[in-house]
Design a protein around this motif. Structure first.
Motif, PDB file in Angstrom:
ATOM      1  N   GLY A  20       0.759  -1.091   0.092  1.00 18.89           N
ATOM      2  CA  GLY A  20       0.070  -0.131   0.038  1.00 18.89           C
ATOM      3  C   GLY A  20       0.874   1.304  -0.172  1.00 18.89           C
ATOM      4  N   LYS A  21       0.092   2.325   0.185  1.00 13.99           N
ATOM      5  CA  LYS A  21       0.654   3.821   0.267  1.00 13.99           C
ATOM      6  C   LYS A  21       0.850   4.133   1.580  1.00 13.99           C
ATOM      7  N   PHE A  22       2.207   4.918   1.738  1.00 11.78           N
ATOM      8  CA  PHE A  22       2.597   5.290   3.384  1.00 11.78           C
ATOM      9  C   PHE A  22       2.876   6.596   3.049  1.00 11.78           C
ATOM     10  N   SER A  23       2.239   7.652   3.829  1.00  8.59           N
ATOM     11  CA  SER A  23       2.666   8.975   4.051  1.00  8.59           C
ATOM     12  C   SER A  23       3.223   9.292   5.354  1.00  8.59           C
ATOM     13  N   PHE A  24       4.472   9.929   5.215  1.00  6.67           N
ATOM     14  CA  PHE A  24       5.123  10.222   6.468  1.00  6.67           C
ATOM     15  C   PHE A  24       5.159  11.641   6.676  1.00  6.67           C
ATOM     16  N   TYR A  25       4.592  11.961   7.694  1.00  8.51           N
ATOM     17  CA  TYR A  25       4.592  13.534   8.125  1.00  8.51           C
ATOM     18  C   TYR A  25       5.622  13.596   9.428  1.00  8.51           C
ATOM     19  N   THR A  26       5.622  14.707  10.078  1.00  8.13           N
ATOM     20  CA  THR A  26       6.599  15.211  11.011  1.00  8.13           C
ATOM     21  C   THR A  26       6.437  14.186  11.968  1.00  8.13           C
ATOM     22  N   ASN A  27       5.455  13.789  12.734  1.00  9.22           N
ATOM     23  CA  ASN A  27       5.250  12.728  13.785  1.00  9.22           C
ATOM     24  C   ASN A  27       3.960  11.671  13.401  1.00  9.22           C
ATOM     25  N   VAL A  28       3.629  11.814  12.121  1.00  8.32           N
ATOM     26  CA  VAL A  28       2.613  10.747  11.861  1.00  8.32           C
ATOM     27  C   VAL A  28       2.930  10.062  10.524  1.00  8.32           C
ATOM     28  N   VAL A  29       2.325   8.725  10.604  1.00  9.15           N
ATOM     29  CA  VAL A  29       2.489   7.879   9.412  1.00  9.15           C
ATOM     30  C   VAL A  29       0.939   7.445   8.891  1.00  9.15           C
ATOM     31  N   VAL A  30       0.611   7.718   7.846  1.00  9.19           N
ATOM     32  CA  VAL A  30      -0.743   7.440   7.395  1.00  9.19           C
ATOM     33  C   VAL A  30      -0.569   6.321   6.358  1.00  9.19           C
ATOM     34  N   SER A  31      -1.224   5.122   6.375  1.00  8.79           N
ATOM     35  CA  SER A  31      -1.295   4.040   5.480  1.00  8.79           C
ATOM     36  C   SER A  31      -2.706   3.857   4.955  1.00  8.79           C
ATOM     37  N   GLU A  32      -2.390   3.456   3.481  1.00 10.42           N
ATOM     38  CA  GLU A  32      -3.653   3.102   2.810  1.00 10.42           C
ATOM     39  C   GLU A  32      -3.462   1.485   2.282  1.00 10.42           C
ATOM     40  N   VAL A  61       5.740   8.989  17.451  1.00 10.28           N
ATOM     41  CA  VAL A  61       4.896   8.658  16.101  1.00 10.28           C
ATOM     42  C   VAL A  61       3.724   8.013  16.459  1.00 10.28           C
ATOM     43  N   ILE A  62       2.749   8.642  15.791  1.00  8.78           N
ATOM     44  CA  ILE A  62       1.463   8.217  15.327  1.00  8.78           C
ATOM     45  C   ILE A  62       1.437   7.437  14.272  1.00  8.78           C
ATOM     46  N   TYR A  63       0.697   6.117  14.352  1.00  6.52           N
ATOM     47  CA  TYR A  63       0.146   5.468  13.219  1.00  6.52           C
ATOM     48  C   TYR A  63      -1.079   5.660  12.873  1.00  6.52           C
ATOM     49  N   ILE A  64      -1.676   6.030  11.752  1.00  6.20           N
ATOM     50  CA  ILE A  64      -2.988   6.300  11.368  1.00  6.20           C
ATOM     51  C   ILE A  64      -3.319   5.412  10.084  1.00  6.20           C
ATOM     52  N   SER A  65      -4.236   4.387  10.671  1.00 14.61           N
ATOM     53  CA  SER A  65      -4.669   3.329   9.288  1.00 14.61           C
ATOM     54  C   SER A  65      -5.793   3.906   8.363  1.00 14.61           C
ATOM     55  N   HIS A  66      -5.655   4.506   7.249  1.00 21.53           N
ATOM     56  CA  HIS A  66      -6.606   5.065   6.660  1.00 21.53           C
ATOM     57  C   HIS A  66      -7.184   3.847   5.976  1.00 21.53           C
ATOM     58  N   ARG A  67      -8.520   3.299   6.317  1.00 22.40           N
ATOM     59  CA  ARG A  67      -8.958   2.179   5.704  1.00 22.40           C
ATOM     60  C   ARG A  67     -10.038   2.572   4.523  1.00 22.40           C
ATOM     61  N   LEU A  68      -9.380   2.670   3.474  1.00 24.54           N
ATOM     62  CA  LEU A  68     -10.238   2.883   2.329  1.00 24.54           C
ATOM     63  C   LEU A  68     -10.726   1.551   1.576  1.00 24.54           C
ATOM     64  N   ASN A  69      -9.723   0.641   1.704  1.00 25.33           N
ATOM     65  CA  ASN A  69      -9.933  -0.481   0.938  1.00 25.33           C
ATOM     66  C   ASN A  69     -10.240  -1.683   1.960  1.00 25.33           C
ATOM     67  N   SER A  70     -10.947  -2.758   1.563  1.00 28.03           N
ATOM     68  CA  SER A  70     -10.892  -4.073   2.198  1.00 28.03           C
ATOM     69  C   SER A  70      -9.743  -4.962   2.253  1.00 28.03           C
ATOM     70  N   TYR A  71      -9.383  -5.058   3.382  1.00 21.04           N
ATOM     71  CA  TYR A  71      -7.920  -6.272   3.654  1.00 21.04           C
ATOM     72  C   TYR A  71      -8.242  -6.746   4.838  1.00 21.04           C
ATOM     73  N   SER A  72      -7.100  -7.834   5.290  1.00 28.94           N
ATOM     74  CA  SER A  72      -7.153  -8.335   6.522  1.00 28.94           C
ATOM     75  C   SER A  72      -5.804  -8.191   7.105  1.00 28.94           C
ATOM     76  N   PHE A  73      -5.891  -8.341   8.405  1.00 28.82           N
ATOM     77  CA  PHE A  73      -4.703  -8.068   9.189  1.00 28.82           C
ATOM     78  C   PHE A  73      -4.306  -9.026  10.209  1.00 28.82           C
ATOM     79  N   ASP A  74      -3.144  -9.614  10.425  1.00 30.71           N
ATOM     80  CA  ASP A  74      -2.845 -10.571  11.722  1.00 30.71           C
ATOM     81  C   ASP A  74      -2.826  -9.723  12.724  1.00 30.71           C
TER      82      ASP A  74
END
Length: 142
Positions: A20-32, A61-74
């Motif tokens: 997926g796509k990851f955006s790295f900000y000053t203290n935040v990581v956003v994933s799609e 650091v804060i991790y933000i999971s931006h869940r636009l898509n359907s996927y599974s996670f362990d």
């Protein structure tokens, strides 16, 4: 993903991997994460190692999971991921999907960090900045 720039959160870099796509900000990581992917620690290792290169070990650091898509996670992988990235201080989930929001409630059992669920990315950033404000500010880059 639209770039969100807050007073304290500036976009550093965006990276695309198979997972997926990851955006790295000053203290935040956003994933799609990509549609249909099964996310595991092994598949997330490359983005985590990349984040370790960007942020020093004292940068909260804060991790933000931006869940636009359907996927599974362990969910067992959460503990291993937190161990790999000890300066991860919080986890946010952004989704408007009722089912995904319900699953997020279960994920709270596996994540030993503050976690919140939001309807939009803006709300998650506001929460992240408040949480970061409770930690000693440090330089985000190595």
């Amino acid at each position: 993903m639209a770039s969100i720039a807050h007073e304290n959160q500036k976009l550093i870099v965006e990276q695309q991997w198979a997972i997926g796509k990851f955006s790295f900000y000053t203290n935040v990581v956003v994933s799609e994460l990509a549609e249909g992917i099964h996310a595991t620690k092994d598949k997330l290792e490359e983005p985590i190692q990349y984040a370790q290169q960007i942020y020093n070990s004292k940068t909260p650091v804060i991790y933000i999971s931006h869940r636009l898509n359907s996927y599974s996670f362990d969910p067992v992988a959460y503990g291993e991921i937190v161990a790999m990235f000890p300066n991860l201080i919080g986890f946010a989930i952004v989704s408007t999907n009722r089912y995904r929001r319900m699953l997020a409630s279960l994920e709270k059992l596996f994540i030993k960090r503050p976690i919140s669920v939001f309807y939009d990315l803006e709300e998650a950033f506001i929460w992240a900045e408040k949480l970061i404000g409770t930690h000693i500010p440090t330089s985000p880059l190595r």
